[in-house]
Design a protein around this motif. Structure first.
Motif, PDB file in Angstrom:
ATOM      1  N   VAL A   3      41.611   4.898 -21.220  1.00  0.00           N
ATOM      2  CA  VAL A   3      42.635   4.177 -21.969  1.00  0.00           C
ATOM      3  C   VAL A   3      42.737   4.696 -23.392  1.00  0.00           C
ATOM      4  O   VAL A   3      43.813   4.856 -23.944  1.00  0.00           O
ATOM      5  CB  VAL A   3      42.317   2.658 -21.979  1.00  0.00           C
TER       6      VAL A   3
ATOM      7  N   LEU B 117      43.837  -7.412 -21.446  1.00  0.00           N
ATOM      8  CA  LEU B 117      43.118  -6.370 -20.721  1.00  0.00           C
ATOM      9  C   LEU B 117      43.775  -6.073 -19.386  1.00  0.00           C
ATOM     10  O   LEU B 117      43.900  -4.912 -18.989  1.00  0.00           O
ATOM     11  CB  LEU B 117      41.663  -6.794 -20.506  1.00  0.00           C
TER      12      LEU B 117
ATOM     13  N   LYS C 228      33.813   0.059 -21.992  1.00  0.00           N
ATOM     14  CA  LYS C 228      33.898   0.725 -23.298  1.00  0.00           C
ATOM     15  C   LYS C 228      32.542   1.319 -23.645  1.00  0.00           C
ATOM     16  O   LYS C 228      31.502   0.710 -23.388  1.00  0.00           O
ATOM     17  CB  LYS C 228      34.312  -0.268 -24.383  1.00  0.00           C
TER      18      LYS C 228
ATOM     19  N   ILE D  51      39.757   1.887 -17.623  1.00  0.00           N
ATOM     20  CA  ILE D  51      39.898   0.946 -16.518  1.00  0.00           C
ATOM     21  C   ILE D  51      39.301   1.630 -15.287  1.00  0.00           C
ATOM     22  O   ILE D  51      39.635   2.779 -14.987  1.00  0.00           O
ATOM     23  CB  ILE D  51      41.370   0.592 -16.253  1.00  0.00           C
TER      24      ILE D  51
ATOM     25  N   PHE E  88      37.164  -3.393 -17.057  1.00  0.00           N
ATOM     26  CA  PHE E  88      37.391  -2.666 -18.309  1.00  0.00           C
ATOM     27  C   PHE E  88      36.025  -2.298 -18.866  1.00  0.00           C
ATOM     28  O   PHE E  88      35.126  -3.126 -18.931  1.00  0.00           O
ATOM     29  CB  PHE E  88      38.140  -3.557 -19.301  1.00  0.00           C
TER      30      PHE E  88
ATOM     31  N   SER F 172      37.311   3.952 -23.943  1.00  0.00           N
ATOM     32  CA  SER F 172      37.428   2.822 -23.024  1.00  0.00           C
ATOM     33  C   SER F 172      38.239   3.257 -21.820  1.00  0.00           C
ATOM     34  O   SER F 172      39.044   4.185 -21.888  1.00  0.00           O
ATOM     35  CB  SER F 172      38.079   1.617 -23.714  1.00  0.00           C
TER      36      SER F 172
END
Length: 337
Positions: A230, A207, A305, A238, A303, A236
Motif C-alpha cells: 500500500v 482500512l 505494517k 494488504i 493489514f 504497509s
C-alpha cells in the motif's frame, strides 16, 4: 410557614435538575511514550474516584489509540452496552495523533482538550466519549481539571460555547439529530437504491477501503497467499490467504503490526510459546526475530505494517508445519486472548 414550605420545595427541585449524570462505569486508557506520565496521573485520579479503569499501557500513538478506539466502539455499538457508558482516555505528545486514530472506529467521538472549556464544549456539543490530552502542553493539575470537567459535563448542558446558558430549542434539536446523523458520514453507499432510500452501509472502515479495487499479487513461496504493498517507508500492505492455508514457521528482521479485516487465523509465536486466535478487528504485534507459524481457518485478509524492506526466513518445511498444527493439543502453548 407556607412561604417556607414553597421555598424548600423549589430548592429541592432545582437541585434534582442540576445533579450531574452518573460517572462512567469504566474508562479504557492508553498512551504513547510522550503521554504515558500524564496518563498514569489521570488513571490514578480516576481510581481515586472509584471509577474502574482498564489501562492498556504504552505503545505507538496510533496503535494504542486504535486499541482504545476499538474497545470503546465495541461497547458503544453493542445493543446491550452497559449504562453508564464506557469511555476512553488517550494521551500523546500533542493529544492530536491519538485523537485521529481513536476516531477511526464507529461510534467513537474523540476530542483533544487543552482546557476545561474544550472539555465542557466537547461533551455538551459533540457528546465526546474519548478524551485526548497532551503530555507536552498540559500540566498534571490542569489535566485533572480537564478530566473532571469532561466526566461531569452532560450532553447538551450549558457550556462556554453557549455562554454558560441553556441551548435554545433550535440548537438542542440540532444536537439531538446529530447523534444519529454523525455516525453515517463517510459510509460507503454500495447500492444506488440504498442512496435513494437513505439507507447507508455503515460497516465500511478506512482500512477496509484500502482493499477496494486493489489486485493482490500471489505470494509464490506460500500457497494460498496474496499481497499488495500500500505504501513505502514505513511499509504497509494488504495480505490475503485462502481458508486452510498455512504459513510455516518463519521470522523477519523487522517487527510488524497487523489488523485482521476479514476472516480468522491462529498465530503460534514459537519464540514465546504463545498462540493467538485472531478475528475481524483484532490487532497483533510480532517483534523482530520472533519465530511464528500461522493457520487460516477461513478466507482471511489483514493489514500489516513494518519498518524497512520486506524479508522472510523459513524455520521449517510446509509438511512439518502441517504436522505440528495437527498435534497442537500437545504443544503446551499459552492461549493469549
Amino acid at each position: 410557614m407556607a412561604e417556607t414550605t414553597v421555598s424548600s420545595t423549589t430548592t429541592t427541585t432545582t437541585t434534582a435538575t442540576t445533579t450531574p449524570p452518573p460517572l462512567p462505569l469504566k474508562i479504557i486508557a492508553g498512551a504513547d511514550a510522550f503521554g504515558c506520565s500524564l496518563k498514569d496521573t489521570l488513571v490514578s485520579h480516576l481510581r481515586s474516584l472509584n471509577i474502574e479503569v482498564e489501562d492498556l499501557g504504552t505503545s505507538s500513538y496510533y496503535s494504542i489509540a486504535a486499541e482504545v478506539g476499538r474497545l470503546v466502539s465495541a461497547a458503544s455499538t453493542t445493543p446491550s452496552s452497559p449504562t453508564p457508558e464506557i469511555r476512553g482516555l488517550v494521551a500523546c505528545g500533542t493529544g492530536v495523533g491519538v485523537s485521529i486514530f481513536a476516531n477511526k472506529f464507529p461510534g467513537v467521538f474523540a476530542a483533544t482538550c487543552l482546557s476545561t472549556a474544550d472539555a465542557a464544549n466537547s461533551r455538551s456539543i459533540n457528546n465526546s466519549n474519548v478524551l485526548a490530552v497532551s503530555g507536552m502542553a498540559t500540566s498534571p493539575d490542569s489535566a485533572i481539571e480537564i478530566l473532571d470537567t469532561w466526566l461531569k459535563t452532560p450532553f447538551k448542558s450549558p457550556c462556554p460555547a453557549s455562554n454558560s446558558a441553556p441551548w435554545g430549542e433550535e440548537i438542542e434539536s440540532f444536537l439531538d439529530n446529530s447523534l444519529s446523523e454523525m455516525p453515517v458520514i463517510g459510509a460507503k453507499i454500495s447500492d444506488p437504491k440504498q442512496q435513494e432510500e437513505g439507507s447507508i452501509n455503515t460497516s465500511a472502515c478506512a482500512l477496509c477501503c484500502l482493499v477496494k479495487n486493489r489486485k493482490l499479487d500471489p505470494i509464490e513461496i506460500i500457497p494460498g497467499g496474496a499481497m499488495k504493498i500500500v505504501r513505502e517507508s514505513p511499509t504497509s500492505a494488504i495480505v490475503s490467504f485462502k481458508a486452510g492455508s498455512v504459513e510455516p514457521a518463519h521470522h523477519h528482521t523487522f517487527g510488524h503490526d497487523l489488523v485482521v479485516l476479514k476472516g480468522s487465523k491462529r498465530v503460534w509465536n514459537l519464540s514465546k510459546k504463545a498462540k493467538y486466535d485472531l478475528v475481524v478487528g483484532d490487532y497483533l504485534f510480532t517483534p523482530a526475530g520472533d519465530v511464528h507459524r500461522v493457520k487460516y481457518f477461513e478466507d482471511t485478509e489483514f493489514f500489516i505494517k513494518w519498518e524497512g524492506k520486506w524479508d522472510i526466513f523459513f524455520d521449517e518445511e510446509m509438511e512439518v508445519a502441517k504436522s505440528e498444527i495437527e498435534k497442537e493439543a500437545e504443544d503446551g502453548f499459552e492461549v493469549v486472548k
